[in-house]
Write an enzyme that holds these catalytic residues in place. Sequence first.
Site, PDB file in Angstrom:
ATOM      1  N   GLY A   1      46.328 117.883  -3.015  1.00 59.64           N
ATOM      2  CA  GLY A   1      46.061 117.725  -1.577  1.00 59.64           C
ATOM      3  C   GLY A   1      47.321 117.976  -0.767  1.00 59.64           C
ATOM      4  O   GLY A   1      47.678 117.205   0.130  1.00 59.64           O
ATOM      5  N   ALA A   2      47.998 119.090  -1.103  1.00 56.68           N
ATOM      6  CA  ALA A   2      49.324 119.343  -0.513  1.00 56.68           C
ATOM      7  C   ALA A   2      49.260 120.225   0.726  1.00 56.68           C
ATOM      8  O   ALA A   2      50.296 120.493   1.333  1.00 56.68           O
ATOM      9  CB  ALA A   2      50.213 120.015  -1.563  1.00 56.68           C
TER      10      ALA A   2
ATOM     11  N   SER B   1      47.892 119.652   3.680  1.00 58.63           N
ATOM     12  CA  SER B   1      47.903 119.025   5.009  1.00 58.63           C
ATOM     13  C   SER B   1      48.395 117.587   4.922  1.00 58.63           C
ATOM     14  O   SER B   1      48.627 117.064   3.822  1.00 58.63           O
ATOM     15  CB  SER B   1      46.489 119.047   5.627  1.00 58.63           C
ATOM     16  OG  SER B   1      45.648 118.193   4.891  1.00 58.63           O
ATOM     17  N   GLY B   2      48.538 116.971   6.071  1.00 59.23           N
ATOM     18  CA  GLY B   2      48.825 115.538   6.173  1.00 59.23           C
ATOM     19  C   GLY B   2      50.022 115.057   5.371  1.00 59.23           C
ATOM     20  O   GLY B   2      51.088 115.672   5.349  1.00 59.23           O
ATOM     21  N   ILE B   3      49.803 113.951   4.667  1.00 59.71           N
ATOM     22  CA  ILE B   3      50.887 113.264   3.947  1.00 59.71           C
ATOM     23  C   ILE B   3      51.409 114.124   2.795  1.00 59.71           C
ATOM     24  O   ILE B   3      52.616 114.178   2.544  1.00 59.71           O
ATOM     25  CB  ILE B   3      50.372 111.893   3.448  1.00 59.71           C
ATOM     26  CG1 ILE B   3      49.997 111.005   4.648  1.00 59.71           C
ATOM     27  CG2 ILE B   3      51.417 111.188   2.591  1.00 59.71           C
ATOM     28  CD1 ILE B   3      49.035 109.881   4.341  1.00 59.71           C
ATOM     29  N   GLY B   4      50.500 114.828   2.111  1.00 60.85           N
ATOM     30  CA  GLY B   4      50.901 115.680   0.979  1.00 60.85           C
ATOM     31  C   GLY B   4      51.846 116.787   1.427  1.00 60.85           C
ATOM     32  O   GLY B   4      52.888 117.026   0.794  1.00 60.85           O
TER      33      GLY B   4
ATOM     34  N   SER C   1      46.110 102.808  -0.770  1.00 57.01           N
ATOM     35  CA  SER C   1      45.892 102.423   0.627  1.00 57.01           C
ATOM     36  C   SER C   1      45.935 100.908   0.764  1.00 57.01           C
ATOM     37  O   SER C   1      45.664 100.178  -0.192  1.00 57.01           O
ATOM     38  CB  SER C   1      44.520 102.944   1.046  1.00 57.01           C
ATOM     39  OG  SER C   1      44.095 102.327   2.230  1.00 57.01           O
TER      40      SER C   1
ATOM     41  N   TYR D   1      35.476 104.028  -0.435  1.00 52.86           N
ATOM     42  CA  TYR D   1      36.900 104.361  -0.281  1.00 52.86           C
ATOM     43  C   TYR D   1      37.767 103.201  -0.768  1.00 52.86           C
ATOM     44  O   TYR D   1      38.653 103.360  -1.595  1.00 52.86           O
ATOM     45  CB  TYR D   1      37.181 104.682   1.193  1.00 52.86           C
ATOM     46  CG  TYR D   1      38.612 105.080   1.484  1.00 52.86           C
ATOM     47  CD1 TYR D   1      39.044 106.384   1.269  1.00 52.86           C
ATOM     48  CD2 TYR D   1      39.544 104.159   1.979  1.00 52.86           C
ATOM     49  CE1 TYR D   1      40.359 106.752   1.521  1.00 52.86           C
ATOM     50  CE2 TYR D   1      40.848 104.517   2.242  1.00 52.86           C
ATOM     51  CZ  TYR D   1      41.250 105.822   2.020  1.00 52.86           C
ATOM     52  OH  TYR D   1      42.559 106.188   2.278  1.00 52.86           O
TER      53      TYR D   1
END
Length: 345
Positions: free
Chosen positions: A9-10, A12-15, A171, A193
């Site tokens: 998951g690289a 976008s976002g945190i990745g 999380s 989740y």
Amino acid sequence: MERVVIVTGANSGIGLALCERLLTENSQIRLCLACRNMQRAEAARSALLTSHTGACVDLLHLDVGSVRSVLTAAKEVKTRYRKIDFLYLNAGIMPNPQVDIRAFIKGLFSRNVINMFATAEGLLTQQDHLNSDGLQEVFATNLFGHFLMIRELEPLLCQAGHTSRVVWTSSSNARRSAFDIEDMQHRNGTEPYSSSKYASDMLSLALNRQKNSQGLFSSVICPGLVMTNLTYGILPSFFWTLIMPIMWLIRIFTNTFTLTPYNGAEALHWLFLQAPESLDPRAKYHSLTSGLGTNYTEPQRMDIDEEMSEALYKKLLKLETVVRRKLSEENADNKAYQQYLNETE
Ligand SMILES: NC(=O)C1=CN([C@@H]2O[C@H](COP(=O)(O)OP(=O)(O)OC[C@H]3O[C@@H](n4cnc5c(N)ncnc54)[C@H](OP(=O)(O)O)[C@@H]3O)[C@@H](O)[C@H]2O)C=CC1
Ligand SMILES: CC(C)=CCC[C@@H](C)[C@H]1CC[C@H]2C3=C(CC[C@]12C)[C@@]1(C)CCC(=O)C[C@@H]1CC3
């Protein structure tokens, strides 16, 4: 020596922020962006190479929610690399989130208000569904696909004389009460989740118990509340922009409002710099941002019991066997069908 770092998951976002930070603050890295959408992956790679000319950035097609894709990707990794130093298990989804407005308003006037903002306890539900492998999608993506990836990559992760690390993006929403060992996929609940993230916390503990002696170390982080595609799926981006001044204000009372992907990636990057032996397997490492905007990482003890984490590990191994058997039957059926077609031509 060059360190091989794979990030799921690289794109976008945190990745993506983690990749940016790793390239900025460490030399001698071979980064592998493991993504399901190659167009977005290519865009992320271009962006990284624009700011880090000459960096080694590879792409790997991986849909972590699909058993076939995980097995194919792992095979590809084994042909490309001889060892893996870091495997960041960061890809994650929260489909069809619903905020309980009544609970939110009630929570605002309760003594639990800070905890509500930090963990979203009692605020969020999701609607999950079965994927094409017959697994619950949130469980398959956030947990099982990553578990299968580790299992497939064991020859590269567990090597004599070499330590490897896996790091789970968990999380603060991970909650024991959302998880049921008799329903580990969360077929019957409305908090898949929270359940999947609690399961990742437990799995990390089990992995440490099972694999530390073979040189594999697992850690868990919480990035805080970060503005990414995931949070834009909960409330629209214009709404988040509108309430941003309130969020900065809340940050004075809870340092879990990290807000930017860069800040959220703090604990992921911090772990990259630590010796694995110095880490606590029962701790979750939190990315935190103070009211004045300073980033830091702090460990917090996780609410997990050893017995249940061991039971989860065993159940995952069992499910792995079932899933592999089903896949080989499908492959055999396809082969027989192909042969039939060839013979009738
Ligand atoms: N944002 C937050 O406040 C928090 C986030 N987290 C966790 O952080 C992690 C990163 O999320 P975040 O950066 O916020 O959100 P994003 O939606 O920006 O990132 C999620 C990443 O995961 C990828 N992904 C999703 N499903 C799959 C799949 N089946 N196969 C491969 N990749 C997949 C997405 O790819 P694609 O672009 O193709 O969708 C994307 O790159 C998640 O695990 C999330 O649960 C934890 C706590 C708080
Ligand atoms: C005024 C204000 C900030 C309103 C927003 C209320 C809620 C939508 C948020 C309060 C706590 C948030 C939260 C998350 C999502 C948005 C909130 C519920 C997460 C669940 C997002 C994903 C995670 O993994 C953890 C986050 C915890 C806090």
